[in-house]
Each structure stands twice: as C-alpha cells, then as structure tokens.
Design a protein around this motif. Structure first.
Motif, PDB file in Angstrom:
ATOM      1  N   LEU A  71      26.956  35.643  73.209  1.00  0.00           N
ATOM      2  CA  LEU A  71      27.428  34.269  73.349  1.00  0.00           C
ATOM      3  C   LEU A  71      28.703  34.018  72.558  1.00  0.00           C
ATOM      4  O   LEU A  71      29.434  33.079  72.826  1.00  0.00           O
ATOM      5  N   ALA A  72      28.969  34.864  71.585  1.00  0.00           N
ATOM      6  CA  ALA A  72      30.159  34.683  70.763  1.00  0.00           C
ATOM      7  C   ALA A  72      31.440  34.830  71.566  1.00  0.00           C
ATOM      8  O   ALA A  72      32.457  34.218  71.252  1.00  0.00           O
ATOM      9  N   THR A  86      32.798  44.819  67.923  1.00  0.00           N
ATOM     10  CA  THR A  86      31.530  44.763  67.195  1.00  0.00           C
ATOM     11  C   THR A  86      30.433  44.183  68.075  1.00  0.00           C
ATOM     12  O   THR A  86      29.275  44.634  68.042  1.00  0.00           O
ATOM     13  N   VAL A  87      30.766  43.152  68.870  1.00  0.00           N
ATOM     14  CA  VAL A  87      29.805  42.600  69.827  1.00  0.00           C
ATOM     15  C   VAL A  87      29.348  43.675  70.802  1.00  0.00           C
ATOM     16  O   VAL A  87      28.150  43.819  71.093  1.00  0.00           O
ATOM     17  N   GLN A  88      30.305  44.462  71.299  1.00  0.00           N
ATOM     18  CA  GLN A  88      29.978  45.528  72.252  1.00  0.00           C
ATOM     19  C   GLN A  88      29.014  46.545  71.639  1.00  0.00           C
ATOM     20  O   GLN A  88      28.033  46.957  72.272  1.00  0.00           O
ATOM     21  N   THR A  89      29.257  46.923  70.414  1.00  0.00           N
ATOM     22  CA  THR A  89      28.399  47.905  69.753  1.00  0.00           C
ATOM     23  C   THR A  89      27.000  47.340  69.513  1.00  0.00           C
ATOM     24  O   THR A  89      25.985  48.000  69.786  1.00  0.00           O
ATOM     25  N   GLY A 212      27.593  40.857  60.430  1.00  0.00           N
ATOM     26  CA  GLY A 212      26.719  39.911  59.743  1.00  0.00           C
ATOM     27  C   GLY A 212      26.888  38.502  60.258  1.00  0.00           C
ATOM     28  O   GLY A 212      25.904  37.774  60.487  1.00  0.00           O
ATOM     29  N   ALA A 213      28.151  38.077  60.456  1.00  0.00           N
ATOM     30  CA  ALA A 213      28.401  36.729  60.975  1.00  0.00           C
ATOM     31  C   ALA A 213      27.863  36.576  62.397  1.00  0.00           C
ATOM     32  O   ALA A 213      27.290  35.543  62.748  1.00  0.00           O
ATOM     33  N   LEU A 214      28.040  37.612  63.210  1.00  0.00           N
ATOM     34  CA  LEU A 214      27.544  37.563  64.590  1.00  0.00           C
ATOM     35  C   LEU A 214      26.025  37.452  64.632  1.00  0.00           C
ATOM     36  O   LEU A 214      25.470  36.686  65.426  1.00  0.00           O
ATOM     37  N   LEU A 215      25.339  38.215  63.801  1.00  0.00           N
ATOM     38  CA  LEU A 215      23.880  38.163  63.802  1.00  0.00           C
ATOM     39  C   LEU A 215      23.372  36.824  63.288  1.00  0.00           C
ATOM     40  O   LEU A 215      22.383  36.285  63.807  1.00  0.00           O
ATOM     41  N   ARG A 216      24.023  36.269  62.268  1.00  0.00           N
ATOM     42  CA  ARG A 216      23.608  34.946  61.782  1.00  0.00           C
ATOM     43  C   ARG A 216      23.800  33.889  62.864  1.00  0.00           C
ATOM     44  O   ARG A 216      23.012  32.956  62.986  1.00  0.00           O
ATOM     45  N   HIS A 503      34.788  33.503  61.733  1.00  0.00           N
ATOM     46  CA  HIS A 503      34.087  34.340  62.709  1.00  0.00           C
ATOM     47  C   HIS A 503      33.029  33.584  63.493  1.00  0.00           C
ATOM     48  O   HIS A 503      31.870  33.821  63.302  1.00  0.00           O
ATOM     49  N   SER A 504      33.352  32.653  64.324  1.00  0.00           N
ATOM     50  CA  SER A 504      32.318  32.073  65.169  1.00  0.00           C
ATOM     51  C   SER A 504      32.640  32.338  66.617  1.00  0.00           C
ATOM     52  O   SER A 504      33.758  32.543  66.982  1.00  0.00           O
ATOM     53  N   SER A 505      31.687  32.417  67.510  1.00  0.00           N
ATOM     54  CA  SER A 505      31.920  32.592  68.939  1.00  0.00           C
ATOM     55  C   SER A 505      30.666  32.629  69.757  1.00  0.00           C
ATOM     56  O   SER A 505      29.614  32.807  69.236  1.00  0.00           O
TER      57      SER A 505
END
Length: 523
Positions: A71-72, A86-89, A212-216, A503-505
C-alpha cells in the motif's frame, strides 16, 4: 496553484474512472459468460464447491501476503526509487513464506473444510500468492499514476489466457483443477505485463530503516485486510464445513451472482477511489467529505437497480441463465443481494479510512464484524441451510457493521448526514422499484414476457426516482438555470498535499477477477 492542482487531479480521476469502468464491465461480462458455459456444460456443484474452497484460501492469503507494505507505493509521497526496492523485497519474501506454509498445510486444510480432494487444487492455485507478491510494486505504480488504460490491457491479457486455459482443461475433464491452472497462467502473464507497463519498478533492494517504517505502516493494514477477507470468506468456510461441498457449490454460485453489480460498479470505483482519497487526505475536511459523498452517490445509484432486479427475480434468473439444476442457489440470492449493496458503502468507507490513516478504527470494525459473523452464520446454517447463512450475513452487515463504519467516518470528519444525503434518493427509488417488481408479476403472470415487462417498468420507476440527482450524477453543478459547469468525482485538494512524516506510502491491492486476476485482493 491549488486551483491548477485541483483541476489536474479531477481530470486524472475522471479519466481513470471511465477506463476503470470499461475494464471492469468488459471483464465481468466475460467472466459471466465463462461461468455460464462451465456451469451448464462442464462442471457440477461439487466441482464448484472445491473451487470455492481453493478460491477462499487464496483470497485470505493474498490479503496478508505482502504485510500491507504494498500500500505504500500508492499512498506515500516522495521518490519511489528510494523505498520501492525494499517494498519489492519484503512482499516477495513474505509471499514465498506464506506459500510454503500453505503447501505443507493443504491436505489438512482441505479436509477440515469438507473438501479433501481440494488439496492439490489449493497448492496449484495458491502459487498466485507468490506471483502477487512479485507484482506488488509494478501494480502499485500503475494505480498511483491512475494508469487505467494500462490496467485494461493487462487485465484483458490475463482474462484471455486464464479463460482459454480454464475452458480447455474443464472440457478435457480436469474438473476444479482447470480453475487453478487457468488462474496461474493468467497471473503469470499479468505479472510479465505489469513489469513491462511500469518500467524500472521491478527492482529488489534493502534498506533497514525503510523496512522498519514500512512494516510499522503496513502491518496494521495487513491485519485489517486479513480481517476483512475473513468477513467476506468465513461464510464459504462455514458452508463447506457444515453443509458439504454440493451445498457449497450452490452457495458459491449465488455469491458470485450477487457480486455482478457489486464488482462491476465497486471495482471500477475502487481502482481510483483510494488514490483519490489519498490525495485529499491532507486537504481541508469539507473537500474529503464532499469527495466521499459524490463517490458514494454514484456507486449506490448504479448498484441499487441491479441488486433489486436480481433479488426480485432470483429463481427465474438462475433457472434461465444456469439451468434448473442450479435452482437451489436462488434461495440464497435475495439476502446476498442485500449484503452486496451494503458492502458497496462499506468498501468505499474502508478505502477512505485507509487514506486518512484510521488504521486502528479499521481493525476494530473488521474485528467486530468477524466476531459477530461466525456464530451468526453457524446458527443460520443449522436453521435454514444456505438461505440462513445468507440472511445472517446481511443482517450482521446492515445492523452492526454499517453503524460502526458511520461512527469511524464521523471521527474522520464525514458525518452521518453526508452519507444519508448520498443514499436517500437511490434507496427511496429502489423501494418503489421493488414494489413494482413484486406487484406486476402478480397481475401479469410469470411468463418470460411478463417478467421482462415487470423489469422494464421497475427500471423506469427507478430512473424517475433518481432524476432529481441527475446533476450530481453527471458531475455538473447547475448555474443560472440552464448553464452548468463540470466538477470532478473527487475534488482536488484545496492546498498542496503535505508529505507524511518520514517514509510513508500506501498502495491499494487490486481486486481479484473471480479468481483469475494477478492483483492483490481486498473485499
């Protein structure tokens, strides 16, 4: 400056919405025709039941396969090149792990759901989980850019390949496995097309801080999405476990029929609504409320007549379209149409709440929905079979979940009056339409000609009933009597969007097209 941005967003949303509607209608008609051919000539209720079990498990896995980080790609401001690898991984690793768990658990899971023969169908169909994880970033870029023409091409290729493979294998005697192999072939083609359509998006990388930001950001959304999928699919699991795979086949057919109007209208809107709401999330409160009201009015107005027609003519439609062998499915259809109409508003509210960051409210609403649904559906199955399950589903949604969503929206600045104004005329016109649909066949009889006349009369009554809202539906504002000016389905922001903290998305998983799509799923 703000005016130029508002006009630009309005043009993007209107164009994307038109192409998304074309895409959804064409593919839905194709899926509808394919389903008729398979049900009449190739597969029976038992095979549909096995397919229903596999499809349900697939959708649940897809709801959590990328941990919400996909969703980011749509939601976050800033340079995609910084965080997309990082999202792809993350999405690839999580989807691969989910598939390995499913592969090991498939026999026990299929047996628990009342369809022991579904284990290999599960294993083959759920390879799509891995393909979906690989496609998260390219698909997110397409959604972020409102590139619905590219989406139309990709979905058309997916549909053509998956349908051809499914039909060929079904007539060759492969049974429910034909769905699994067909879906897999279409998903693979769609992944390749998405990589081509979003050049540079398919890249792997790793940044610990970004991860870390993506997972949060993503984990609460993944939890809400998983609960939402549980809400939509727990009925299939309960029917299969308590009533058997034949009853499940009837229920799956009825549920798919109830999804015709919901998916045609709702999917087209949701492919642009999330991105549109995200652009409005940082604007003034009235702009977001106005955009939500306009979108809801269009969705409800387009869905009500289809829901009323299918509910009122359930048995004739099922017998005419699928054959008399499938008539038991008609008992569930009226309640499922009511559920489908309710889901239209709930899905739009879901997208809006995600866009404004109300993740905890979503978790609470979806958790409440699922907790109330499980005992209700078990009780409905014991009382009245698939009709009881359908009735329980509709009553929980209308009586408990709608008020909960209204409360969450109110806290986000969208009051009950906004929702009531959007729904009032379509609901009143729908009630008049239902009265005509019930009364005319009693007077004219139940021949095919009489039913056609009743349907035409009911639609005419509905059209007259929503006539006062024509300016809002056409996207124009009356001015000086005869003069009017266009307006966007979702208004643009009154000021430039403010980038979220570090880092939001956020990217909206695309709905699965009756099990043949490669995109992510959310109800």
């Amino acid at each position: 400056m703000a005016s130029a941005e508002s006009a630009s967003l309005g043009r993007k949303v209107r164009t994307a919405a038109r192409w998304s509607l074309v895409n959804t209608v064409v593919l839905r008609l194709g899926n509808f025709a394919t389903g008729i051919v398979l049900a009449r000539f190739a597969l029976g209720p038992a095979e549909w039941g096995v397919y229903g079990v596999a499809q349900t498990v697939l959708m649940v896995l897809l709801s959590a396969n990328e941990l919400g980080v996909g969703l980011a790609v749509v939601r976050w401001e800033g340079d995609l090149r910084r965080f997309a690898p990082t999202v792809q991984t993350l999405s690839t690793l999580s989807s691969g792990l989910l598939y390995l768990v499913l592969f090991a658990a498939a026999p026990a899971l299929a047996d628990a759901l009342g369809s022991p023969s579904a284990s290999w169908v599960l294993r083959v169909m759920c390879v799509s989980v891995v393909l979906d994880g690989l496609a998260q970033v390219p698909n997110g870029v397409i959604t972020r850019e409102f590139a619905q023409i590219r989406r139309l091409v990709l979905d058309s290729v997916n549909f053509g390949i998956s349908t051809g493979v499914t039909l060929g294998l079904a007539f060759a005697g492969w049974g429910a496995m034909s769905f699994a192999v067909g879906a897999l072939a279409g998903n693979a083609a769609s992944l390749l097309g998405a990589v081509i359509a979003a050049p540079g998006a398919f890249r792997f990388g790793w940044n610990r801080a970004e991860a870390g930001a993506l997972l949060r950001f993503g984990l609460p959304l993944a939890g809400a999405s998983l609960l939402a999928l549980g809400v939509v699919n727990v009925d299939t699991l309960i029917v299969g476990a308590t009533l058997g795979k034949v009853a499940l086949g009837y229920y799956v057919l009825a549920f798919n029929m109830s999804g015709w109007p919901v998916r045609v209208v709702s999917e087209a809107a949701r492919r642009v609504s999330f991105a549109g709401f995200s652009r409005l999330a940082e604007s003034a409160g009235p702009a977001l409320a106005d955009g939500f009201s306009r979108a809801l009015r269009v969705l409800v107005t387009g869905t009500v007549p289809m829901c009323v027609l299918l509910a009122g003519l359930a048995a004739p439609v099922v017998g005419l379209v699928y054959g008399h062998e499938w008539l038991p499915a008609a008992r569930a259809l009226p309640w499922l149409m009511a559920l489908g109409l309710t889901r239209i508003g709930c899905e739009l509210a879901y997208d809006c709440l995600v866009a404004i960051g109300a993740r905890h409210a979503l978790l609470a609403v979806q958790g409440l929905w699922l907790a109330a649904l499980i005992p209700t559906l078990f009780g409905g199955a014991r009382l009245d079979g698939i009709a009881g399950v359908s009735a329980g589903h509709a009553l929980v949604a209308a009586g408990l979940v709608v008020p909960a969503f209204l409360l969450a929206l109110r806290r986000g600045g969208i009051g009950v009056r906004v929702v009531a104004r959007a729904c009032a005329w379509p609901f009143l016109a729908g009630a008049a339409m239902a009265a005509v649909l019930v009364g005319l066949p009693r007077a004219l009889g139940h021949s095919l000609l009489a039913l056609a006349a009743a349907s035409a009369g009911a639609l005419a009554v509905y059209a007259l009933g929503v006539l006062p809202t024509r300016h809002a539906l056409l996207g124009v504002e009356p001015r000086h009597g005869r003069h009017a000016r266009p307006r966007a389905l979702l208004p643009g922001p009154s000021r430039p969007p403010v980038p979220p903290p570090r880092h939001s998305s956020e990217s909206d998983p695309e709905p699965l097209l009756d099990g043949t799509g490669a995109d992510g799923v959310r109800p």
